[in-house]
Write a protein that holds these residues in place. Structure first.
Motif, PDB file in Angstrom:
ATOM      1  N   ASP A   1       0.856  -1.184   0.000  1.00 10.06           N
ATOM      2  CA  ASP A   1       0.000   0.000   0.000  1.00 10.06           C
ATOM      3  C   ASP A   1       0.894   1.237   0.000  1.00 10.06           C
ATOM      4  OD1 ASP A   1      -1.731   2.122   0.480  1.00 10.06           O
ATOM      5  OD2 ASP A   1      -3.011   0.948   1.819  1.00 10.06           O
ATOM      6  N   PRO A   2       0.831   2.086  -1.037  1.00  7.86           N
ATOM      7  CA  PRO A   2       1.729   3.244  -1.099  1.00  7.86           C
ATOM      8  C   PRO A   2       1.561   4.220   0.062  1.00  7.86           C
ATOM      9  CG  PRO A   2       0.046   3.353  -2.822  1.00  7.86           C
ATOM     10  CD  PRO A   2      -0.020   1.984  -2.229  1.00  7.86           C
TER      11      PRO A   2
ATOM     12  N   GLY B   1      14.131   3.835  -9.918  1.00  7.86           N
ATOM     13  CA  GLY B   1      13.457   3.602 -11.186  1.00  7.86           C
ATOM     14  C   GLY B   1      12.248   4.501 -11.324  1.00  7.86           C
ATOM     15  N   VAL B   2      11.140   3.943 -11.780  1.00  6.60           N
ATOM     16  CA  VAL B   2       9.920   4.727 -11.942  1.00  6.60           C
ATOM     17  C   VAL B   2       9.447   5.316 -10.622  1.00  6.60           C
ATOM     18  CG1 VAL B   2       8.352   2.776 -11.624  1.00  6.60           C
ATOM     19  CG2 VAL B   2       7.618   4.722 -12.989  1.00  6.60           C
TER      20      VAL B   2
ATOM     21  N   VAL C   1       6.059  12.576  -9.414  1.00  7.27           N
ATOM     22  CA  VAL C   1       4.670  12.473  -9.875  1.00  7.27           C
ATOM     23  C   VAL C   1       4.031  11.159  -9.430  1.00  7.27           C
ATOM     24  CG1 VAL C   1       5.246  11.438 -12.123  1.00  7.27           C
ATOM     25  CG2 VAL C   1       3.145  12.795 -11.860  1.00  7.27           C
ATOM     26  N   VAL C   2       4.835  10.113  -9.283  1.00  5.38           N
ATOM     27  CA  VAL C   2       4.315   8.817  -8.832  1.00  5.38           C
ATOM     28  C   VAL C   2       3.700   8.956  -7.447  1.00  5.38           C
ATOM     29  CG1 VAL C   2       4.967   6.484  -8.130  1.00  5.38           C
ATOM     30  CG2 VAL C   2       5.901   7.459 -10.235  1.00  5.38           C
ATOM     31  N   TRP C   3       4.396   9.633  -6.554  1.00 12.76           N
ATOM     32  CA  TRP C   3       3.919   9.744  -5.175  1.00 12.76           C
ATOM     33  C   TRP C   3       2.858  10.821  -5.025  1.00 12.76           C
ATOM     34  CZ3 TRP C   3       4.908   5.479  -3.134  1.00 12.76           C
ATOM     35  CH2 TRP C   3       6.048   4.765  -3.563  1.00 12.76           C
ATOM     36  N   GLU C   4       2.859  11.781  -5.951  1.00 12.53           N
ATOM     37  CA  GLU C   4       1.752  12.746  -5.964  1.00 12.53           C
ATOM     38  C   GLU C   4       0.470  12.042  -6.394  1.00 12.53           C
ATOM     39  OE1 GLU C   4      -0.136  16.188  -5.225  1.00 12.53           O
ATOM     40  OE2 GLU C   4       1.981  15.792  -4.821  1.00 12.53           O
TER      41      GLU C   4
ATOM     42  N   LEU D   1      -0.859   1.235 -12.687  1.00 16.01           N
ATOM     43  CA  LEU D   1      -0.060   2.199 -13.442  1.00 16.01           C
ATOM     44  C   LEU D   1       1.427   1.880 -13.430  1.00 16.01           C
ATOM     45  CD1 LEU D   1      -1.669   5.621 -12.412  1.00 16.01           C
ATOM     46  CD2 LEU D   1      -1.712   4.559 -14.679  1.00 16.01           C
ATOM     47  N   TYR D   2       1.948   1.473 -12.264  1.00 20.40           N
ATOM     48  CA  TYR D   2       3.397   1.409 -12.090  1.00 20.40           C
ATOM     49  C   TYR D   2       3.925   0.002 -11.813  1.00 20.40           C
ATOM     50  CZ  TYR D   2       2.348   6.343 -11.439  1.00 20.40           C
ATOM     51  OH  TYR D   2       1.866   7.622 -11.602  1.00 20.40           O
TER      52      TYR D   2
END
Length: 244
Positions: free
Chosen positions: A146-147, A216-217, A222-225, A238-239
Protein backbone atom coordinates in the motif's frame (compact mmCIF):
# COMPACT_ATOMS: atom_id res chain seq x y z
CA UNK A 1 -4.33 -28.58 -5.35
CA UNK A 2 -6.25 -27.90 -8.53
CA UNK A 3 -6.15 -24.11 -7.98
CA UNK A 4 -3.01 -23.47 -5.90
CA UNK A 5 -3.14 -19.70 -6.56
CA UNK A 6 -6.32 -19.25 -4.49
CA UNK A 7 -6.11 -17.73 -0.99
CA UNK A 8 -8.97 -18.70 1.30
CA UNK A 9 -9.86 -16.55 4.27
CA UNK A 10 -12.86 -15.34 6.25
CA UNK A 11 -14.98 -12.28 5.44
CA UNK A 12 -12.90 -9.47 6.93
CA UNK A 13 -15.78 -7.07 7.77
CA UNK A 14 -17.48 -9.99 9.52
CA UNK A 15 -14.31 -10.72 11.52
CA UNK A 16 -14.30 -7.13 12.76
CA UNK A 17 -17.96 -7.42 13.67
CA UNK A 18 -17.28 -10.66 15.57
CA UNK A 19 -14.53 -8.92 17.52
CA UNK A 20 -16.92 -6.14 18.58
CA UNK A 21 -19.51 -8.77 19.48
CA UNK A 22 -16.99 -10.72 21.58
CA UNK A 23 -16.00 -7.55 23.45
CA UNK A 24 -19.62 -6.61 24.07
CA UNK A 25 -20.18 -10.05 25.62
CA UNK A 26 -17.63 -9.37 28.38
CA UNK A 27 -19.41 -8.95 31.75
CA UNK A 28 -18.92 -5.17 31.99
CA UNK A 29 -20.06 -4.43 28.43
CA UNK A 30 -22.85 -6.97 28.67
CA UNK A 31 -24.21 -5.10 31.70
CA UNK A 32 -24.00 -1.77 29.87
CA UNK A 33 -25.75 -3.37 26.89
CA UNK A 34 -28.55 -4.61 29.16
CA UNK A 35 -29.05 -1.16 30.66
CA UNK A 36 -29.05 0.49 27.23
CA UNK A 37 -31.77 -1.95 26.16
CA UNK A 38 -33.86 -1.07 29.25
CA UNK A 39 -33.84 2.63 28.39
CA UNK A 40 -34.46 2.04 24.67
CA UNK A 41 -37.37 -0.32 25.29
CA UNK A 42 -38.91 2.04 27.84
CA UNK A 43 -38.91 5.01 25.48
CA UNK A 44 -40.07 3.10 22.41
CA UNK A 45 -42.90 1.32 24.25
CA UNK A 46 -44.44 4.37 26.00
CA UNK A 47 -46.39 6.86 23.94
CA UNK A 48 -45.63 10.10 25.80
CA UNK A 49 -41.88 9.52 26.32
CA UNK A 50 -41.61 8.49 22.67
CA UNK A 51 -43.39 11.66 21.50
CA UNK A 52 -41.12 13.84 23.64
CA UNK A 53 -38.05 11.95 22.46
CA UNK A 54 -38.99 12.41 18.78
CA UNK A 55 -39.50 16.14 19.31
CA UNK A 56 -36.01 16.54 20.78
CA UNK A 57 -33.90 13.91 19.02
CA UNK A 58 -32.00 14.15 15.75
CA UNK A 59 -32.49 10.43 15.09
CA UNK A 60 -33.97 7.22 16.47
CA UNK A 61 -32.65 4.60 18.87
CA UNK A 62 -31.82 1.44 16.96
CA UNK A 63 -31.83 -2.07 18.33
CA UNK A 64 -28.88 -4.37 17.54
CA UNK A 65 -29.49 -6.81 14.71
CA UNK A 66 -28.02 -10.29 14.60
CA UNK A 67 -27.09 -10.15 10.92
CA UNK A 68 -25.72 -6.59 10.66
CA UNK A 69 -22.15 -5.53 11.29
CA UNK A 70 -21.34 -3.80 14.57
CA UNK A 71 -24.90 -2.84 15.43
CA UNK A 72 -24.34 -3.09 19.20
CA UNK A 73 -21.70 -0.40 18.83
CA UNK A 74 -24.12 1.75 16.83
CA UNK A 75 -26.77 1.24 19.48
CA UNK A 76 -24.39 2.62 22.12
CA UNK A 77 -23.54 5.53 19.81
CA UNK A 78 -27.24 6.32 19.39
CA UNK A 79 -27.68 6.58 23.15
CA UNK A 80 -24.67 8.86 23.55
CA UNK A 81 -25.72 11.04 20.62
CA UNK A 82 -29.34 11.35 21.82
CA UNK A 83 -28.44 11.71 25.51
CA UNK A 84 -30.25 15.06 25.95
CA UNK A 85 -33.35 13.85 24.12
CA UNK A 86 -33.43 10.74 26.32
CA UNK A 87 -33.19 12.94 29.42
CA UNK A 88 -36.15 14.98 28.23
CA UNK A 89 -38.18 11.89 27.42
CA UNK A 90 -37.44 10.21 30.74
CA UNK A 91 -38.53 13.21 32.79
CA UNK A 92 -38.42 12.26 36.47
CA UNK A 93 -36.81 8.99 35.43
CA UNK A 94 -33.68 10.85 34.37
CA UNK A 95 -31.76 8.90 37.03
CA UNK A 96 -31.85 5.94 34.67
CA UNK A 97 -29.54 7.82 32.35
CA UNK A 98 -26.67 6.93 34.63
CA UNK A 99 -27.00 3.36 33.47
CA UNK A 100 -26.09 4.23 29.89
CA UNK A 101 -23.59 7.12 30.05
CA UNK A 102 -20.03 6.08 29.27
CA UNK A 103 -18.18 9.03 30.80
CA UNK A 104 -16.22 6.82 33.20
CA UNK A 105 -15.02 9.65 35.41
CA UNK A 106 -18.60 10.55 36.33
CA UNK A 107 -20.06 7.08 36.76
CA UNK A 108 -20.40 4.80 39.80
CA UNK A 109 -18.52 1.96 38.07
CA UNK A 110 -15.42 4.17 37.82
CA UNK A 111 -14.98 4.09 41.59
CA UNK A 112 -13.64 0.55 41.76
CA UNK A 113 -16.55 -1.71 40.88
CA UNK A 114 -14.65 -2.99 37.84
CA UNK A 115 -11.02 -4.00 37.39
CA UNK A 116 -10.16 -1.93 34.32
CA UNK A 117 -6.72 -3.50 33.86
CA UNK A 118 -8.30 -6.96 33.74
CA UNK A 119 -10.98 -5.77 31.33
CA UNK A 120 -8.34 -4.29 29.02
CA UNK A 121 -6.37 -7.55 29.06
CA UNK A 122 -9.52 -9.42 28.05
CA UNK A 123 -10.14 -6.96 25.21
CA UNK A 124 -6.55 -7.33 24.00
CA UNK A 125 -6.85 -11.14 24.12
CA UNK A 126 -10.03 -10.98 22.03
CA UNK A 127 -8.35 -8.70 19.51
CA UNK A 128 -5.38 -11.04 19.16
CA UNK A 129 -7.65 -14.03 18.71
CA UNK A 130 -9.71 -12.35 16.00
CA UNK A 131 -6.56 -11.03 14.32
CA UNK A 132 -5.15 -14.54 14.07
CA UNK A 133 -8.54 -15.81 12.92
CA UNK A 134 -8.87 -13.28 10.10
CA UNK A 135 -5.27 -12.77 9.01
CA UNK A 136 -4.15 -14.18 5.67
CA UNK A 137 -1.19 -13.55 3.39
CA UNK A 138 -3.39 -11.12 1.42
CA UNK A 139 -3.49 -8.69 4.36
CA UNK A 140 0.26 -8.87 4.88
CA UNK A 141 0.97 -8.32 1.19
CA UNK A 142 -1.54 -5.48 0.98
CA UNK A 143 0.06 -3.75 3.94
CA UNK A 144 3.50 -4.08 2.38
CA UNK A 145 2.40 -2.77 -1.02
CA UNK A 146 0.00 0.00 0.00
CA UNK A 147 1.73 3.24 -1.10
CA UNK A 148 0.24 5.02 1.92
CA UNK A 149 2.72 3.07 4.05
CA UNK A 150 5.71 3.09 1.71
CA UNK A 151 7.94 4.89 4.23
CA UNK A 152 7.29 2.36 6.99
CA UNK A 153 9.71 -0.50 7.62
CA UNK A 154 7.37 -3.42 6.90
CA UNK A 155 10.27 -5.24 5.25
CA UNK A 156 11.79 -5.63 8.71
CA UNK A 157 8.74 -7.54 9.95
CA UNK A 158 9.21 -11.31 9.32
CA UNK A 159 5.45 -11.97 9.31
CA UNK A 160 4.79 -9.36 6.63
CA UNK A 161 7.66 -10.52 4.43
CA UNK A 162 6.65 -14.16 4.79
CA UNK A 163 3.12 -13.18 3.71
CA UNK A 164 4.52 -11.42 0.62
CA UNK A 165 6.73 -14.33 -0.37
CA UNK A 166 3.92 -16.83 0.15
CA UNK A 167 1.59 -14.66 -1.95
CA UNK A 168 4.14 -14.47 -4.78
CA UNK A 169 4.57 -18.24 -4.66
CA UNK A 170 0.81 -18.64 -5.00
CA UNK A 171 0.72 -16.29 -7.98
CA UNK A 172 3.61 -18.02 -9.77
CA UNK A 173 3.36 -21.76 -9.21
CA UNK A 174 5.89 -24.35 -10.32
CA UNK A 175 4.49 -26.99 -12.65
CA UNK A 176 3.69 -30.43 -11.30
CA UNK A 177 6.42 -33.03 -11.43
CA UNK A 178 6.64 -35.01 -14.66
CA UNK A 179 6.06 -38.77 -14.71
CA UNK A 180 9.10 -41.00 -15.16
CA UNK A 181 8.07 -41.84 -18.74
CA UNK A 182 8.12 -38.15 -19.84
CA UNK A 183 9.74 -37.51 -23.19
CA UNK A 184 12.78 -35.31 -23.67
CA UNK A 185 10.61 -32.61 -25.28
CA UNK A 186 8.27 -32.65 -22.29
CA UNK A 187 11.21 -32.36 -19.88
CA UNK A 188 12.62 -29.42 -21.81
CA UNK A 189 9.23 -27.68 -21.79
CA UNK A 190 8.87 -28.43 -18.09
CA UNK A 191 12.29 -26.94 -17.32
CA UNK A 192 11.46 -23.86 -19.39
CA UNK A 193 8.22 -23.39 -17.46
CA UNK A 194 10.04 -23.71 -14.12
CA UNK A 195 12.62 -21.14 -15.26
CA UNK A 196 9.84 -18.71 -16.20
CA UNK A 197 8.18 -19.12 -12.80
CA UNK A 198 11.51 -18.47 -11.08
CA UNK A 199 12.07 -15.40 -13.26
CA UNK A 200 8.65 -13.99 -12.34
CA UNK A 201 9.24 -14.57 -8.64
CA UNK A 202 12.61 -12.86 -8.84
CA UNK A 203 11.04 -9.93 -10.71
CA UNK A 204 8.56 -9.47 -7.86
CA UNK A 205 11.40 -9.27 -5.34
CA UNK A 206 13.25 -6.78 -7.54
CA UNK A 207 10.19 -4.61 -7.95
CA UNK A 208 9.61 -4.59 -4.21
CA UNK A 209 13.18 -3.39 -3.78
CA UNK A 210 12.71 -0.64 -6.38
CA UNK A 211 9.46 0.40 -4.70
CA UNK A 212 10.80 0.52 -1.13
CA UNK A 213 14.03 2.27 -2.19
CA UNK A 214 12.09 4.66 -4.51
CA UNK A 215 14.26 3.87 -7.48
CA UNK A 216 13.46 3.60 -11.19
CA UNK A 217 9.92 4.73 -11.94
CA UNK A 218 9.32 5.12 -8.21
CA UNK A 219 11.96 7.86 -8.04
CA UNK A 220 9.63 10.26 -9.88
CA UNK A 221 7.79 12.78 -7.71
CA UNK A 222 4.67 12.47 -9.88
CA UNK A 223 4.31 8.82 -8.83
CA UNK A 224 3.92 9.74 -5.18
CA UNK A 225 1.75 12.75 -5.96
CA UNK A 226 -0.59 10.40 -7.83
CA UNK A 227 -0.48 7.95 -4.92
CA UNK A 228 -2.27 10.54 -2.75
CA UNK A 229 -5.31 10.53 -5.03
CA UNK A 230 -5.68 6.98 -6.33
CA UNK A 231 -6.26 3.58 -4.75
CA UNK A 232 -3.45 1.11 -4.17
CA UNK A 233 -4.96 -1.08 -6.92
CA UNK A 234 -4.80 1.77 -9.46
CA UNK A 235 -1.30 2.66 -8.28
CA UNK A 236 0.03 -0.79 -9.11
CA UNK A 237 -1.97 -0.90 -12.34
CA UNK A 238 -0.06 2.20 -13.44
CA UNK A 239 3.40 1.41 -12.09
CA UNK A 240 3.49 -2.34 -11.51
CA UNK A 241 5.15 -3.31 -14.78
CA UNK A 242 8.45 -1.48 -14.39
CA UNK A 243 10.47 -4.68 -13.75
CA UNK A 244 10.47 -7.51 -16.24
Amino acid sequence: AECPWLVVGPCEPHVGSLEVKDICNLPFFKEVKRKVAVVRRFILSHQKPLAVFKSLASGMLHAPAGTRMGTTYYEFQDVIKQKDAIAGAMGSREEKLKTVTVEAGKEPWAEGEYDWDAIMQEVIAIHRYRWDYGYTIVQGTGYLLDPEYVDMDQHQDPETMEAFRSFVEKCYVFPDALPEEATEAEMLAHEKERDEVMRQRAACDLQLLEYKMKRGVFARDVVWENAKNISAVDFWFLYGNCVR
